[in-house]
Design a protein around this motif. Structure first.
Motif, PDB file in Angstrom:
ATOM      1  N   UNK A 332      -8.102 137.226  13.065  1.00 24.19           N
ATOM      2  CA  UNK A 332      -7.675 135.908  13.555  1.00 24.19           C
ATOM      3  C   UNK A 332      -8.216 135.608  14.954  1.00 24.19           C
ATOM      4  N   UNK A 333      -8.739 136.655  15.623  1.00 25.98           N
ATOM      5  CA  UNK A 333      -9.163 136.548  17.024  1.00 25.98           C
ATOM      6  C   UNK A 333      -7.969 136.171  17.895  1.00 25.98           C
ATOM      7  N   UNK A 334      -6.854 136.798  17.579  1.00 26.31           N
ATOM      8  CA  UNK A 334      -5.600 136.531  18.275  1.00 26.31           C
ATOM      9  C   UNK A 334      -5.097 137.858  18.853  1.00 26.31           C
ATOM     10  N   UNK A 335      -5.232 138.018  20.178  1.00 23.84           N
ATOM     11  CA  UNK A 335      -4.842 139.262  20.829  1.00 23.84           C
ATOM     12  C   UNK A 335      -3.427 139.191  21.414  1.00 23.84           C
ATOM     13  N   UNK A 336      -2.680 138.163  21.039  1.00 27.45           N
ATOM     14  CA  UNK A 336      -1.319 137.997  21.535  1.00 27.45           C
ATOM     15  C   UNK A 336      -0.409 139.019  20.843  1.00 27.45           C
ATOM     16  N   UNK A 337      -0.019 140.050  21.582  1.00 28.09           N
ATOM     17  CA  UNK A 337       0.795 141.126  20.997  1.00 28.09           C
ATOM     18  C   UNK A 337       2.152 140.611  20.554  1.00 28.09           C
ATOM     19  N   UNK A 338       2.724 139.671  21.294  1.00 28.55           N
ATOM     20  CA  UNK A 338       4.041 139.159  20.909  1.00 28.55           C
ATOM     21  C   UNK A 338       3.968 138.428  19.567  1.00 28.55           C
ATOM     22  N   UNK A 339       2.896 137.678  19.325  1.00 31.14           N
ATOM     23  CA  UNK A 339       2.736 136.996  18.025  1.00 31.14           C
ATOM     24  C   UNK A 339       2.538 138.016  16.908  1.00 31.14           C
ATOM     25  N   UNK A 340       1.776 139.058  17.212  1.00 30.27           N
ATOM     26  CA  UNK A 340       1.567 140.118  16.222  1.00 30.27           C
ATOM     27  C   UNK A 340       2.890 140.815  15.899  1.00 30.27           C
ATOM     28  N   UNK A 341       3.691 141.074  16.904  1.00 31.09           N
ATOM     29  CA  UNK A 341       4.976 141.727  16.687  1.00 31.09           C
ATOM     30  C   UNK A 341       5.886 140.873  15.811  1.00 31.09           C
ATOM     31  N   UNK A 342       5.820 139.533  15.953  1.00 36.35           N
ATOM     32  CA  UNK A 342       6.656 138.662  15.134  1.00 36.35           C
ATOM     33  C   UNK A 342       6.242 138.696  13.669  1.00 36.35           C
ATOM     34  N   UNK A 343       4.972 138.990  13.421  1.00 35.31           N
ATOM     35  CA  UNK A 343       4.532 139.105  12.022  1.00 35.31           C
ATOM     36  C   UNK A 343       4.976 140.442  11.433  1.00 35.31           C
ATOM     37  N   UNK A 344       4.927 141.496  12.227  1.00 36.83           N
ATOM     38  CA  UNK A 344       5.360 142.813  11.734  1.00 36.83           C
ATOM     39  C   UNK A 344       6.876 142.873  11.608  1.00 36.83           C
ATOM     40  N   UNK A 345       7.579 142.378  12.632  1.00 26.82           N
ATOM     41  CA  UNK A 345       9.044 142.360  12.649  1.00 26.82           C
ATOM     42  C   UNK A 345       9.489 140.921  12.877  1.00 26.82           C
ATOM     43  N   UNK A 346       9.735 140.163  11.819  1.00 24.26           N
ATOM     44  CA  UNK A 346      10.127 138.751  11.969  1.00 24.26           C
ATOM     45  C   UNK A 346      11.388 138.620  12.823  1.00 24.26           C
ATOM     46  N   UNK A 347      11.582 137.470  13.461  1.00 25.96           N
ATOM     47  CA  UNK A 347      12.743 137.285  14.352  1.00 25.96           C
ATOM     48  C   UNK A 347      14.081 137.527  13.686  1.00 25.96           C
ATOM     49  N   UNK A 348      14.185 137.319  12.376  1.00 28.28           N
ATOM     50  CA  UNK A 348      15.463 137.520  11.696  1.00 28.28           C
ATOM     51  C   UNK A 348      15.820 138.990  11.527  1.00 28.28           C
ATOM     52  N   UNK A 349      14.858 139.888  11.768  1.00 25.59           N
ATOM     53  CA  UNK A 349      15.117 141.328  11.655  1.00 25.59           C
ATOM     54  C   UNK A 349      15.716 141.821  12.964  1.00 25.59           C
ATOM     55  N   UNK A 350      16.865 142.443  12.860  1.00 26.86           N
ATOM     56  CA  UNK A 350      17.543 142.965  14.056  1.00 26.86           C
ATOM     57  C   UNK A 350      16.921 144.299  14.459  1.00 26.86           C
ATOM     58  N   UNK A 351      16.371 144.358  15.664  1.00 29.44           N
ATOM     59  CA  UNK A 351      15.750 145.591  16.140  1.00 29.44           C
ATOM     60  C   UNK A 351      16.220 145.850  17.569  1.00 29.44           C
ATOM     61  N   UNK A 352      16.612 147.073  17.861  1.00 35.15           N
ATOM     62  CA  UNK A 352      17.096 147.409  19.200  1.00 35.15           C
ATOM     63  C   UNK A 352      15.967 147.270  20.213  1.00 35.15           C
ATOM     64  N   UNK A 353      16.333 146.937  21.437  1.00 35.76           N
ATOM     65  CA  UNK A 353      15.327 146.654  22.452  1.00 35.76           C
ATOM     66  C   UNK A 353      14.441 147.862  22.730  1.00 35.76           C
ATOM     67  N   UNK A 354      15.030 149.047  22.784  1.00 31.26           N
ATOM     68  CA  UNK A 354      14.229 150.248  23.055  1.00 31.26           C
ATOM     69  C   UNK A 354      13.254 150.516  21.916  1.00 31.26           C
ATOM     70  N   UNK A 355      13.674 150.209  20.687  1.00 30.38           N
ATOM     71  CA  UNK A 355      12.775 150.371  19.547  1.00 30.38           C
ATOM     72  C   UNK A 355      11.657 149.336  19.590  1.00 30.38           C
ATOM     73  N   UNK A 356      12.005 148.107  19.985  1.00 30.40           N
ATOM     74  CA  UNK A 356      10.975 147.071  20.088  1.00 30.40           C
ATOM     75  C   UNK A 356       9.932 147.468  21.140  1.00 30.40           C
ATOM     76  N   UNK A 357      10.396 147.997  22.245  1.00 31.22           N
ATOM     77  CA  UNK A 357       9.462 148.410  23.302  1.00 31.22           C
ATOM     78  C   UNK A 357       8.548 149.528  22.812  1.00 31.22           C
TER      79      UNK A 357
END
Length: 665
Positions: A332-357
């Protein structure tokens, strides 16, 4: 395990014929991959047992499938069309005595040391599907398509219609049939010479050479083996897995001759085993019974911290899939890590902050590692398919997470909702894993992946539409009233009524004060039956063992009084052929004037006089074939000229229910 360690494990299993220990396989893996892994022993054990790729003898000791099935014997019974055409279609006949990684056209057959030559036959694909249905009825077109490149191109040209004609590779048996004076009813005993390569030796057995007593002993062992497989594995991941474990649990007698061919056993001899719908797929199961629902997406066998985090958060995927998402971001030529993270772990998925980091650091490192070696040119063919498949995978994870949040009672969802979502997720991950490579697949294979993606998206959209309808029904609760009752002091339940061995199911709301003899009338109305046969209610076998009898329930018992012995279901057995499973779902908080009513369902119920679910499915198959033949004419006569297997109308169902309930007042 690393990818190399996993490959080494499969190589060990494909080459090993003797029982092996954990130490044996660890030693082999470390010869090929020196990567440090303090959890290797634990991961190997979990992987073998969770993937069911070897049979456990005792803790820490297994035998491979090759070790189990080579050099044993099984039976093939040529059909009359094969005898008339001088051919033999290997198809599904060698399951599970051949490596499942091989396609049937890769098998090699020998007679007295000489290889049997190949020939081919042309015809409509539906003529060949019956030779592949043991792989799963839904997979028969795939096996026919994979037989040769021309077939694959013909299927890929229109993913929604079968081609008018295909060609199938067969064994040229003309000389052998003549030499052996082969007649209908004769069999081939097949010796598994090489399980890994798919080499087999044939030997003729006349139709009268084996006694019925010996064949009956094999039949009993086979039925016990399949039932043992169901109890141990449940529905399994594929029909091949079910069958492999059936032969394991069937013991030495099932893995020896005299024997029936597997297709004769499954489709002609047994009345205890049959094919059953399971989400988008089929499985073998107890005749007349329904496969229990699973109410969550399947997790993976977590082998790394990243996989453990994703599985724990409700987005269970492997590192290979995460890598595919990173490749997709580069495409996609998209280096935005936050956008990539939303595709791997959608916002509706509850993930602890330390795990997200932790996961964000891992993905960032992967991006830095992949970017210098990524080639847009090499990825030009795979990239669009990977992107669409990743979007579908994200959508499935997101939808499942939203359903699990508890906004509604999931009892209102369509039957098999989570099974279907799980199957779409698994198929999507398989494709993403296949595309996690530097070497693009052949063009025909990419076309096939693209077509399968279209079908998966269509299925996802269909199930999402059904879910949205269920959400609307739940939130608005504006269904028509069937019978008013006072809610004071009454508990209400949601029940699911499923006709065993069919796609027919209904979901209804009724008070716990409803007695079983009243439930009988309600079920009759739901299925459009007339109550012409005897009936009774009973606990399922596993819940009734400690009763010391048949497990029958008293007709005067109210739902709220039933002791289901730790289970959540019981049976309604009607006549000698029909078994209805009644699943007791969650309690329901009714409105001020609640009503007994049907809230969801699918498929048209068969006439009650049809000779059971297997006969009903054969009639449905005959109707779907079209054309004119004796079996289709019989199906039209038995089911009615206007019978539509998919017809279900909620309002009509409730009108029928109302007429019964009003008559009881």
């Amino acid at each position: 395990m690393t990818e190399n360690q996993e490959d080494a494990l499969y190589e060990f299993l494909e080459n090993n014929r003797d029982p092996f220990t954990l130490e044996d396989v660890m030693g082999f893996i470390r010869l090929l991959d020196f990567s440090r892994n303090n959890r290797l022993a634990e991961e190997i054990t979990a992987f073998i047992d969770s993937q069911n790729i070897a049979f456990r003898l005792e803790p820490g000791r297994w035998v491979s499938r090759r070790g189990c099935f080579e050099p044993l014997h099984f039976v093939i019974s040529p059909t009359r069309p094969e005898l008339l055409n001088g051919i033999l279609i290997p198809g599904h006949r060698c399951v599970p005595f051949a490596n499942p990684m091989l396609y049937p056209q890769e098998y090699r057959f020998f007679y007295k040391g000489s290889q049997i030559p190949f020939s081919s036959i042309e015809g409509p694909p539906e003529e060949f599907y019956p030779y592949y249905t043991i792989f799963g009825e839904e997979y028969a077109p795939e096996y026919v398509a994979k037989d040769n490149p021309n077939n694959e191109s013909a299927f890929n040209s229109d993913p929604y219609e079968d081609p008018p004609e295909v060609s199938i590779q067969t064994l040229d048996m003309r000389n052998l049939y003549r030499e052996l004076a082969f007649v209908p009813g004769d069999r081939f005993v097949v010796h598994t010479r090489d399980w890994r390569e798919g080499y087999f030796d044939l030997e003729r057995v006349g139709r009268e050479e084996w006694s019925k007593v010996d064949l009956y002993a094999w039949l009993e062992a086979a039925e016990g083996g399949f039932e043992g497989s169901f109890k141990s594995l449940g529905p399994g991941s594929r029909t091949e897995e079910q069958i492999a474990y059936a032969y394991w649990y069937g013991g030495k007698r099932m893995r020896d001759v005299p024997a029936y061919s597997l297709e004769d056993f499954l489709y002609e001899q047994t009345d205890r085993i049959e094919t059953t719908p399971y989400g988008m797929e089929t499985r073998f199961w107890f005749a007349g019974k329904e496969i229990p629902d699973r109410n969550e997406l399947e997790g993976i066998n977590a082998q790394s911290p990243v996989e453990e985090i994703l599985s724990r958060s409700g987005a269970p995927v492997s590192e290979y899939v995460v890598q595919a998402y990173v490749c997709d971001a580069l495409f996609r030529r998209d280096k935005d890590i936050s956008a990539l993270m939303k595709r791997i772990v959608p916002p509706s998925v509850a993930i602890e902050e330390k795990d997200r980091e932790y996961l964000t650091r891992f993905v960032t490192e992967l991006m830095s590692e992949f970017e210098p070696i990524y080639s847009p040119f090499k990825d030009s063919a795979m990239g669009p398919i990977r992107q669409r498949m990743g979007e579908l995978h994200t959508a499935v994870i997101d939808l499942a997470a939203r359903l699990h949040k508890g906004d509604i009672n999931t009892s209102w969802l369509p039957k098999h909702t989570f099974i279907i979502l799980s199957q779409i997720k698994d198929h999507a991950e398989g494709v993403l894993d296949d595309l996690n490579t530097d070497t693009p697949p052949e063009e025909d294979e990419l076309d096939a992946l693209d077509n399968s993606l279209d079908s998966m998206i269509e299925t996802y959209e269909d199930i999402k539409e059904l879910i949205d309808d269920a959400l609307d029904s739940f939130r608005q609760n504006n269904l028509s009233v069937v019978k008013r009752v006072k809610s004071e002091g009454l508990e209400w339940r949601i029940l699911q009524v499923s006709l065993g061995g069919t796609d027919v199911w209904r979901r209804l709301i009724l008070p716990e004060s409803c007695r079983l003899k009243e439930l009988h009338g309600i079920i009759q109305a739901l299925l459009g039956w007339k109550g012409e046969y005897a009936y009774h209610f009973a606990l399922e076998e596993q819940n009734s063992r400690d009763r010391g009898g048949s497990g029958r329930l008293e007709l005067d018992s109210a739902l709220g009084e039933l002791d289901l012995r730790g289970g959540n279901s019981f049976l309604y057995e009607y006549g000698s052929k029909w078994t209805v499973k009644i699943l007791v779902l969650s309690r329901y908080e009714p409105e001020e004037q609640p009503s007994i009513r049907c809230v969801a369902g699918a498929a048209a119920a068969p006439p009650e006089y049809i000779d059971g679910p297997m006969r009903f499915r054969r009639y449905i198959t005959a109707l779907e074939r079209g054309g004119v033949d004796a079996e289709r004419e019989l199906a039209l006569r038995e089911l009615g000229q206007d019978f539509n297997p998919e017809a279900f109308d909620l309002d009509t169902c409730n009108r029928k229910l109302a007429s019964v309930l009003i008559g009881e007042q």
